[in-house]
Design a protein around this motif. Sequence first.
Motif, PDB file in Angstrom:
ATOM      1  N   ALA A  15      53.434  41.681  68.003  1.00 22.86           N
ATOM      2  CA  ALA A  15      53.366  40.511  67.449  1.00 22.86           C
ATOM      3  C   ALA A  15      51.972  40.532  67.357  1.00 22.86           C
ATOM      4  O   ALA A  15      51.566  40.203  65.833  1.00 22.86           O
ATOM      5  CB  ALA A  15      54.313  39.312  68.191  1.00 22.86           C
ATOM      6  N   GLY A 242      47.257  24.566  68.502  1.00 26.57           N
ATOM      7  CA  GLY A 242      48.283  23.903  67.779  1.00 26.57           C
ATOM      8  C   GLY A 242      47.214  23.058  66.426  1.00 26.57           C
ATOM      9  O   GLY A 242      46.159  21.952  67.066  1.00 26.57           O
ATOM     10  N   PHE A 244      48.724  22.699  62.922  1.00 25.73           N
ATOM     11  CA  PHE A 244      49.589  21.669  61.833  1.00 25.73           C
ATOM     12  C   PHE A 244      49.488  21.215  61.109  1.00 25.73           C
ATOM     13  O   PHE A 244      50.079  19.740  59.791  1.00 25.73           O
ATOM     14  CB  PHE A 244      51.290  21.096  62.738  1.00 25.73           C
ATOM     15  CG  PHE A 244      51.543  21.421  64.085  1.00 25.73           C
ATOM     16  CD1 PHE A 244      52.076  22.727  63.831  1.00 25.73           C
ATOM     17  CD2 PHE A 244      50.349  21.419  65.551  1.00 25.73           C
ATOM     18  CE1 PHE A 244      52.097  23.590  64.922  1.00 25.73           C
ATOM     19  CE2 PHE A 244      51.066  21.937  66.326  1.00 25.73           C
ATOM     20  CZ  PHE A 244      52.194  23.052  66.654  1.00 25.73           C
ATOM     21  N   ILE A 479      45.411  29.505  63.928  1.00 22.25           N
ATOM     22  CA  ILE A 479      45.488  27.900  65.009  1.00 22.25           C
ATOM     23  C   ILE A 479      46.571  28.387  65.727  1.00 22.25           C
ATOM     24  O   ILE A 479      47.912  27.884  65.937  1.00 22.25           O
ATOM     25  CB  ILE A 479      45.101  26.809  63.906  1.00 22.25           C
ATOM     26  CG1 ILE A 479      46.785  27.644  62.394  1.00 22.25           C
ATOM     27  CG2 ILE A 479      44.706  26.651  63.532  1.00 22.25           C
ATOM     28  CD1 ILE A 479      46.872  26.120  61.692  1.00 22.25           C
ATOM     29  N   GLY A 480      47.040  29.669  65.491  1.00 24.15           N
ATOM     30  CA  GLY A 480      48.207  30.176  66.727  1.00 24.15           C
ATOM     31  C   GLY A 480      49.456  30.830  64.757  1.00 24.15           C
ATOM     32  O   GLY A 480      50.319  31.547  66.002  1.00 24.15           O
ATOM     33  N   TYR A 652      58.364  39.649  63.565  1.00 27.63           N
ATOM     34  CA  TYR A 652      58.023  38.451  64.347  1.00 27.63           C
ATOM     35  C   TYR A 652      57.160  37.905  64.359  1.00 27.63           C
ATOM     36  O   TYR A 652      57.815  36.433  64.689  1.00 27.63           O
ATOM     37  CB  TYR A 652      57.181  39.174  65.793  1.00 27.63           C
ATOM     38  CG  TYR A 652      58.187  40.301  66.600  1.00 27.63           C
ATOM     39  CD1 TYR A 652      59.256  40.244  66.980  1.00 27.63           C
ATOM     40  CD2 TYR A 652      57.254  41.683  67.281  1.00 27.63           C
ATOM     41  CE1 TYR A 652      60.118  41.105  67.192  1.00 27.63           C
ATOM     42  CE2 TYR A 652      58.665  42.490  67.901  1.00 27.63           C
ATOM     43  CZ  TYR A 652      59.521  41.546  68.632  1.00 27.63           C
ATOM     44  OH  TYR A 652      60.693  43.254  68.799  1.00 27.63           O
ATOM     45  N   GLU A 655      59.042  35.273  61.729  1.00 26.89           N
ATOM     46  CA  GLU A 655      60.335  34.437  62.838  1.00 26.89           C
ATOM     47  C   GLU A 655      59.559  33.237  62.981  1.00 26.89           C
ATOM     48  O   GLU A 655      60.189  32.296  62.945  1.00 26.89           O
ATOM     49  CB  GLU A 655      61.103  35.848  63.564  1.00 26.89           C
ATOM     50  CG  GLU A 655      62.166  36.208  62.672  1.00 26.89           C
ATOM     51  CD  GLU A 655      63.193  37.492  63.108  1.00 26.89           C
ATOM     52  OE1 GLU A 655      62.496  37.265  64.585  1.00 26.89           O
ATOM     53  OE2 GLU A 655      63.301  38.609  62.931  1.00 26.89           O
ATOM     54  N   GLY A 656      58.321  33.352  63.710  1.00 25.83           N
ATOM     55  CA  GLY A 656      57.820  32.773  64.763  1.00 25.83           C
ATOM     56  C   GLY A 656      57.280  31.175  63.745  1.00 25.83           C
ATOM     57  O   GLY A 656      57.678  29.921  63.790  1.00 25.83           O
ATOM     58  N   GLN A 657      57.425  31.501  62.908  1.00 20.77           N
ATOM     59  CA  GLN A 657      56.928  30.623  62.095  1.00 20.77           C
ATOM     60  C   GLN A 657      58.122  29.587  61.192  1.00 20.77           C
ATOM     61  O   GLN A 657      57.432  28.565  61.118  1.00 20.77           O
ATOM     62  CB  GLN A 657      55.762  30.816  60.525  1.00 20.77           C
ATOM     63  CG  GLN A 657      54.643  31.678  60.938  1.00 20.77           C
ATOM     64  CD  GLN A 657      53.380  30.187  61.711  1.00 20.77           C
ATOM     65  OE1 GLN A 657      53.279  30.028  60.911  1.00 20.77           O
ATOM     66  NE2 GLN A 657      53.709  31.264  62.540  1.00 20.77           N
ATOM     67  N   GLU A 659      60.531  29.346  62.516  1.00 22.85           N
ATOM     68  CA  GLU A 659      61.627  28.728  64.183  1.00 22.85           C
ATOM     69  C   GLU A 659      60.923  27.129  64.736  1.00 22.85           C
ATOM     70  O   GLU A 659      61.026  26.625  64.138  1.00 22.85           O
ATOM     71  CB  GLU A 659      61.737  29.768  65.061  1.00 22.85           C
ATOM     72  CG  GLU A 659      62.722  30.793  64.677  1.00 22.85           C
ATOM     73  CD  GLU A 659      62.403  31.838  65.560  1.00 22.85           C
ATOM     74  OE1 GLU A 659      61.729  31.893  66.901  1.00 22.85           O
ATOM     75  OE2 GLU A 659      63.400  32.919  65.873  1.00 22.85           O
ATOM     76  N   GLY A 660      59.525  27.819  63.685  1.00 23.81           N
ATOM     77  CA  GLY A 660      58.091  26.639  64.530  1.00 23.81           C
ATOM     78  C   GLY A 660      58.492  25.780  63.406  1.00 23.81           C
ATOM     79  O   GLY A 660      58.117  24.283  63.618  1.00 23.81           O
ATOM     80  N   TYR A 663      62.059  23.832  63.561  1.00 22.81           N
ATOM     81  CA  TYR A 663      62.007  22.928  65.455  1.00 22.81           C
ATOM     82  C   TYR A 663      61.168  21.294  64.807  1.00 22.81           C
ATOM     83  O   TYR A 663      61.576  20.388  64.857  1.00 22.81           O
ATOM     84  CB  TYR A 663      61.500  23.567  66.039  1.00 22.81           C
ATOM     85  CG  TYR A 663      60.621  22.734  67.266  1.00 22.81           C
ATOM     86  CD1 TYR A 663      60.579  22.089  68.313  1.00 22.81           C
ATOM     87  CD2 TYR A 663      58.800  22.186  66.720  1.00 22.81           C
ATOM     88  CE1 TYR A 663      60.134  21.083  68.898  1.00 22.81           C
ATOM     89  CE2 TYR A 663      58.220  21.529  67.721  1.00 22.81           C
ATOM     90  CZ  TYR A 663      58.760  20.419  68.522  1.00 22.81           C
ATOM     91  OH  TYR A 663      57.687  20.064  69.529  1.00 22.81           O
ATOM     92  N   MET A 664      59.769  22.277  64.215  1.00 18.25           N
ATOM     93  CA  MET A 664      59.339  20.868  63.683  1.00 18.25           C
ATOM     94  C   MET A 664      60.071  19.671  62.121  1.00 18.25           C
ATOM     95  O   MET A 664      60.239  18.511  62.758  1.00 18.25           O
ATOM     96  CB  MET A 664      58.104  20.628  63.150  1.00 18.25           C
ATOM     97  CG  MET A 664      56.714  20.200  62.901  1.00 18.25           C
ATOM     98  SD  MET A 664      54.965  20.769  62.922  1.00 18.25           S
ATOM     99  CE  MET A 664      54.991  20.874  64.295  1.00 18.25           C
ATOM    100  N   VAL A 700      68.579  29.496  65.282  1.00 17.31           N
ATOM    101  CA  VAL A 700      68.484  29.450  64.066  1.00 17.31           C
ATOM    102  C   VAL A 700      68.893  31.238  64.453  1.00 17.31           C
ATOM    103  O   VAL A 700      68.088  32.154  64.276  1.00 17.31           O
ATOM    104  CB  VAL A 700      66.836  28.844  64.080  1.00 17.31           C
ATOM    105  CG1 VAL A 700      66.358  29.608  62.862  1.00 17.31           C
ATOM    106  CG2 VAL A 700      66.376  27.537  64.610  1.00 17.31           C
TER     107      VAL A 700
END
Lengths: 802, 162
Positions: A15, A242, A244, A479-480, A652, A655-657, A659-660, A663-664, A700
């Motif tokens: 990733a 982090g 956001f 920023i991740g 990857y 999907e990570g963005q 899923e995050g 979550y948020m 998810v």
Amino acid sequence: MAADDYTLIGRPIPARVDGAGKVTGLTRYADDLFPARLLYGKLLRSPYPHARILRIDTCKAAALPGVKAVITGADLPRPFSIMPVNQDEHALAIDKVRYVGEPVAAVAAVDEETAEAALHLIEVAYEPLPPVMSIEEALAQPDNRIHTYNRVGNVHRVVALEFGDVEAGFAEADYIREDTFFFQGNTHLPMEQHAAVAHCTPDGQITLWSATQTPHYVHRALAAVLDIPPSRIRVIATPVGGGFGGKSDPFAHEFCAVKLSMLTGRPVKICLTREEVFYAHRGRHPVLMWIRTGVKRNGAITAMHFKSFIDGGAYSSYGVATTYYTGALQTVTYRVPNYRFEGLRVFTNKPPCGPKRGHGTPQPRYALEVHLDKIAEDLGLDPVQIRRPHLAKPFSMTVNHLRITSCALDECLDAVVKRSEFLQKHRRLPFGKGVGLACSAYLSGAGLPIYWNEMPHSGVTLQLDRSGSVCVFCGAVDIGQGSDSVLAFTVAEELGIDPRDVRLVTADTGITPVDLGSYSSRVTFMAGNAAIVAARQLRERLFAAVAEHWGIPARHLRAAQGRIFAVTDPSRSMPFAEAVQRAEAKFGTLSASGSYTPPPLAGKYKGHGVGPSPAYSYTAAVAQVDVDPDTGWVTVEKVWIAHDIGKALNPYLVEGQIEGSVYMALGEVLMEEQVFRRGVHKFPSMLEYKSPTFLEMPEVETILIESLDPEGPYGAKEAGQGPLLPVIPAVANAVYDAIGVRLDEIPITPEKVLKGLELRAKGQVARLGPRGIPAFAFPPPRCVEVPEEWLVHLPDAKTRRP
Amino acid sequence: MKTVVRLRVNGDEVEVWVPVHKTLLEVLREDLQLTGTKHGCELGECGTCTVLLDGQPVLSCLVLPIEVQGQEIVTIEGVAAGSELHALQAAFAELGAAQCGYCTPGMILTALALLRTNPAPTRQEVKEALAGNLCRCTGYLKILDAVARAAASLKDGSSYGG
């Protein structure tokens, strides 16, 4: 599909390029920097929500052994703010404090303990003023003014716009419904506390290392506040632990670290404590909303009127943009033929609100999607039927003049409905279990910069080395979200090399071309496009040199697998490094720059600067919940989410963005809230500010829909913010499906669920939420003509392919 | 008041001269330059500063160095074998289980302790073991995938490499 031609783009390759550093502890965040002779800075903060500063005496603090400098507002008198309008903040408060936690003085000392001890020796005399703590209080107390530069009372900004003929639209409707909603404020809670290290050297050069999402804007603000030429200031954004949206403003600790370093000649670090991070805030605005929609019997919308009352906290921050954002994107999801938006942002004595993931759009999205759910029920339609007739169409204009390019919202909706078996479950699950649905849209980068200029929004410079390695220079800050990886993959794809042969120098205003920052989901779209332009220029020069050497036309060459090939004769190839050497011999030192500027999308009416984007992402989500009627606890069992990403550059990362974002959103809908008691933050700690853990996070199912946007790099659009939007209303709608209680107020805590169930048991209206909106006379709306034609012809997506 | 503290960190014997009330987190970061150990609250709420103490995950912000003299301390810097990543590190890196990466050292160390006592945990067992570590970026799912992948590759016999 032609996409199969790519080597790296769209592939599930490892990733990230920064993975190894992050899993071994090697990555250096701002607070990990310990330059020689480092001093430690601390900020003294106001204990009052609203007070006049009568005097500040720093003598005792300055006399404490180990203290090297003490500063107050008088040392940094020039104002700042992220937006050019309303420069209403000072690094350290002058004359007045406007929230508990506002910085009033700063010290630098040989260690943290001494700095902390010095803070206790600073004497500040305050004259407390009555605090204004809510939207209602702000409007009811016009004479108790927090600021005096705004025109009236505590009203920061008022907006009133009308597109089409709303009254005529309502007259055409078969059914009209009104609802009110409240979305409580919440905060970003990044794991990394904000930190900055400043060093002013005797040659007059200033360097600031800071955990910031917007080094370019911090650079400009430092120059303005310190009254120093920007050419002497260098801002380096360290890897951000982090953001956001919470590290997108210039902050007090950044100015203070620089000033303290200027005074002492030594590097100064200020790292906020966790409690201070809650005061730095700039998080989600609390918004009270009223919405009125007219529909035909089949659900088709004839008119919509939306009002938002926004609690801005003590300063303007991004608030003007936020105000417009609460009204801008309703029409980008659904075709609304007649639309009126009225928005109002007030000042209150709380930490300033700002941009958090989705910036000003999650609140109206929640209101609109729950409102539609209610209209559907009133008309006997299901939640899919009510949305289907007016989903946004690709290559169209909205009534408020926003240009939509690619759009696969219908496919997103179909996908989640099918995969979740929504229609088989909705209204059919046993009491306590339910499903909810919602749709959304979000921008892939703001169409306009924060300060008006005609320069590019993102720039990339590439430099080729004879070894065959490439160095990428770009102002973008990771920023991740993986922006460094996107840059490396893009350049490697274009030049046909291994991403490990790409080095990155990013987010350094002294070295890298400007990128405006990691906000508004703009980096992949804009820096990605700039990188493609730069890499193709270099490739052209390499091909010219190789073509000359082989005596064949350059158009017969291809770069792949670390070599240059002749497509007409695959046996003929040369290593990439050799091609670089031949090109360097022919052209001299090899470098190239590319930049990206969004097309002109705005300017037709005042306020149109907020909302336009070169492309919009689309999302649909279904949430399935289980509500415990005894405890009121809502368990989200599963979320299905389909996102129109345009093109997933790295599955990857995308999907990570997503899923995050899910979550948020779940944190916001179920538990997170930034609330106050008598002017004081109720729980500025990670223990009591509840956020989801591993145990609250459901599975998810992510479905990526690729609509290949003509303007996006390889067709890509954003993924970092949009997927948050539909999840909040999907959960609220699912809770209603489960227990028949309408929670028209976010977050949906167990306490509210139990109260709703109690009302329901008593046979009363099973709804919790605001009763109404304050009486406020908005000015007559600015009436804007509907765009001449809704369809805009744009080049077919395929013409943008390499 | 300062005192001499002798610690065993990542297999090395070290001696530091520090105030008695300085936390293990601060000593690791400021006196031993082991900045891979991060801090998120310094109040024992977030799990970010997790290190291993005799194989058990502990919050280094709540530990005083004088209490742990003679015990084996492992930080994120001690997880890889030389330049070869541990299976957990490789899986986190490859699957994007580290986004901003700030919670990652604490996550990996907590997961490492779990896999040593329970080499084949269920997804629920991983969730329970890691529930004290907050992450704001990933939604936790890629972390669960990474721990599962690492557990599988460790079962195949290789603790290092991915």
